[in-house]
Design a protein around this motif. Structure first.
Motif, PDB file in Angstrom:
ATOM      1  N   GLY A 239       0.841  -1.208   0.000  1.00 13.45           N
ATOM      2  CA  GLY A 239       0.000   0.000   0.000  1.00 13.45           C
ATOM      3  C   GLY A 239       0.871   1.251   0.000  1.00 13.45           C
TER       4      GLY A 239
ATOM      5  N   ALA B 177      -2.867  -3.026  -7.783  1.00 10.15           N
ATOM      6  CA  ALA B 177      -3.499  -3.473  -6.529  1.00 10.15           C
ATOM      7  C   ALA B 177      -4.181  -4.821  -6.721  1.00 10.15           C
TER       8      ALA B 177
ATOM      9  N   LEU C 206      -0.517   4.445  -1.510  1.00 13.26           N
ATOM     10  CA  LEU C 206      -1.882   4.454  -0.971  1.00 13.26           C
ATOM     11  C   LEU C 206      -1.933   4.781   0.523  1.00 13.26           C
TER      12      LEU C 206
ATOM     13  N   LYS D  39      -7.341  -0.136   1.537  1.00 11.93           N
ATOM     14  CA  LYS D  39      -7.156   0.716   0.338  1.00 11.93           C
ATOM     15  C   LYS D  39      -6.848  -0.121  -0.896  1.00 11.93           C
ATOM     16  N   ILE D  40      -6.050  -1.171  -0.707  1.00 12.04           N
ATOM     17  CA  ILE D  40      -5.747  -2.053  -1.844  1.00 12.04           C
ATOM     18  C   ILE D  40      -7.025  -2.756  -2.308  1.00 12.04           C
TER      19      ILE D  40
ATOM     20  N   GLU E 139     -10.031  -1.623  -2.099  1.00 11.36           N
ATOM     21  CA  GLU E 139     -10.850  -0.615  -2.774  1.00 11.36           C
ATOM     22  C   GLU E 139     -10.341  -0.361  -4.200  1.00 11.36           C
ATOM     23  N   GLU E 140      -9.022  -0.223  -4.343  1.00  8.79           N
ATOM     24  CA  GLU E 140      -8.447   0.025  -5.669  1.00  8.79           C
ATOM     25  C   GLU E 140      -8.626  -1.196  -6.569  1.00  8.79           C
TER      26      GLU E 140
ATOM     27  N   GLU F 193      -2.202   7.188 -12.337  1.00  6.74           N
ATOM     28  CA  GLU F 193      -3.337   6.911 -11.462  1.00  6.74           C
ATOM     29  C   GLU F 193      -4.201   5.775 -12.014  1.00  6.74           C
TER      30      GLU F 193
ATOM     31  N   ILE G 210      -3.098   2.176 -11.008  1.00  8.74           N
ATOM     32  CA  ILE G 210      -3.109   1.699  -9.609  1.00  8.74           C
ATOM     33  C   ILE G 210      -4.086   0.532  -9.387  1.00  8.74           C
ATOM     34  N   PRO G 211      -5.312   0.605  -9.900  1.00 12.82           N
ATOM     35  CA  PRO G 211      -6.217  -0.542  -9.696  1.00 12.82           C
ATOM     36  C   PRO G 211      -5.634  -1.859 -10.198  1.00 12.82           C
TER      37      PRO G 211
ATOM     38  N   LYS H 252     -11.735  -1.591  -8.512  1.00 14.72           N
ATOM     39  CA  LYS H 252     -11.938  -0.720  -9.687  1.00 14.72           C
ATOM     40  C   LYS H 252     -11.289  -1.308 -10.939  1.00 14.72           C
ATOM     41  N   CYS H 253     -10.531  -2.382 -10.768  1.00  8.76           N
ATOM     42  CA  CYS H 253      -9.778  -2.928 -11.900  1.00  8.76           C
ATOM     43  C   CYS H 253     -10.716  -3.680 -12.844  1.00  8.76           C
TER      44      CYS H 253
END
Ligand code: KG4
Ligand code: ZN
Length: 339
Positions: A168, A239, A173, A180-181, A183-184, A232, A235-236, A187-188
């Protein structure tokens, strides 16, 4: 019987009251100020426990409609954890036990997590396989009864939660990295994930996460020459690829153990058990092996005093007696049960 539980092993101050198996209060005060230091500062944690413990006890008693004299058993975490933090809760419990003339029961934090499934309505059945994944520990255990726990595997380097936290930070993050990981990663949208390698271990039930962490670091250095330059939008994917590798490794060892040991349930516990994708994966495996799957509600995955009160109660019912010489201990080596 009214059991008081106290948990101060790290950065959560928690006080719980359990009355004959019914949870009356489970107050958890998270010391969020550590975030700005990028991790838990031990001395600050001890001081915060000192400030929080009495107000939390008062609030728990009020919530349970009990007076302090109505407490029948005083339990507190003895270890593993930060020694200064542990000493606050443990010493407080000893003092309370002495002044009220009620039994004192020191509880091992990991044992608290191992039996946290019993706080749920949907309870595990012995013997069960238990995966404890937290910030400090990663353990695969065969739990035969309240007093018989066999260690099948552990991490040979970082704990699973520690790996989440380090990665993280590494991808910018912040701390704690776990939530947080997750959450990201959610989004992937890409199905083609980065293939981060996971190291093999000698013992087939052991885990290793430090190579994975290094693989993420190398990737970030090579692709972006440092975390400041990570796009940015990427990141997803990073993660999700990391999280996927961790879950795959945890699930692989769990599945192997389910094939080799006859158990009735699978229990997932500890802070990382809050991870949705890990919960889904182990639930899927449990279905495959027609196994009862128990994972605590989020409130009981992270550090909490309800699990300490429950464990204290069970140890007392098993006839265990403790005196005030019982000391706090920092590592799992201080545990007397898990072999
Ligand atoms: O059991 P716990 O509350 O404290 C210890 O005894 O260590 O576990 C804390 C760990 C942290 O490393 C945190 O990042 C991780 O649990 N964690 C998660 C999630 N929520 C908390 N890891 C992955 N996914 C999550 N959703
Ligand atoms: Zn914990």
């Amino acid at each position: 019987m009214n059991i008081l539980g106290i948990e101060t092993s790290c950065d959560e101050t928690s006080v719980a009251i359990l009355s004959d198996g019914e949870l009356k209060a489970n107050l958890i005060s998270s010391q969020d100020f550590h975030v700005k230091y990028g991790g838990v500062v031990p001395e600050l944690s001890s001081r915060a426990h000192l400030q929080l413990i009495i107000p939390l006890l008062k609030e728990a008693l009020e919530k349970s409609h009990l007076t302090i004299e109505q407490l029948d058993l005083i339990s507190a975490t003895a270890g593993p954890g930060l020694i200064g933090a542990l000493l606050v809760g443990l010493t407080f419990a000893k003092g309370l036990s002495f002044s009220l003339n009620k039994p004192f029961v020191p509880v091992d934090h990991i044992e608290g997590h191992i039996f946290s499934g019993f706080l749920m309505q949907w309870k595990p059945q012995f013997p069960y396989l238990c995966l404890v994944v937290s910030g400090g520990h990663t353990l695969l255990l065969l739990v035969k009864s309240d007093l018989e726990i066999i260690k099948l595997g552990t991490t040979i380097d970082d704990a699973a939660g520690e790996a989440f936290d380090k990665v993280g930070k590494l991808i910018g993050l912040g701390y704690p990295g776990g939530p947080k990981i997750q959450e990201e990663a959610a989004k992937c949208s890409s199905r083609d994930l980065i293939n981060f390698p996971v190291a093999k271990t000698q013992n087939e039930y052991d885990f290793s996460f430090s190579g994975l962490k290094t693989a993420v670091l190398r990737f970030v250095q090579k692709e972006y020459s440092g975390k400041e330059n990570i796009k940015e939008a990427d990141i997803p994917k990073i993660a999700a690829s990391f999280q996927n590798a961790v879950i795959k490794l945890l699930a692989k060892n769990v599945e192997k153990a389910l094939q080799n040991f006859k158990v009735d349930s699978l229990v997932l516990a500890g802070g990382v058990a809050a991870n949705k994708d890990l919960r889904n994966e182990l639930s899927f495996i449990s279905d495959k092996y027609k196994m009862k799957f128990v994972v605590p509600d989020l409130e009981f995955c992270g550090d909490n005093a309800a699990m300490i009160a429950y464990r204290g109660w069970k140890l007392h019912l098993a006839g265990k007696k403790f005196n005030y010489d019982y000391n706090a201990y920092p590592s799992l080596a201080g545990n007397k049960l898990i072999r």
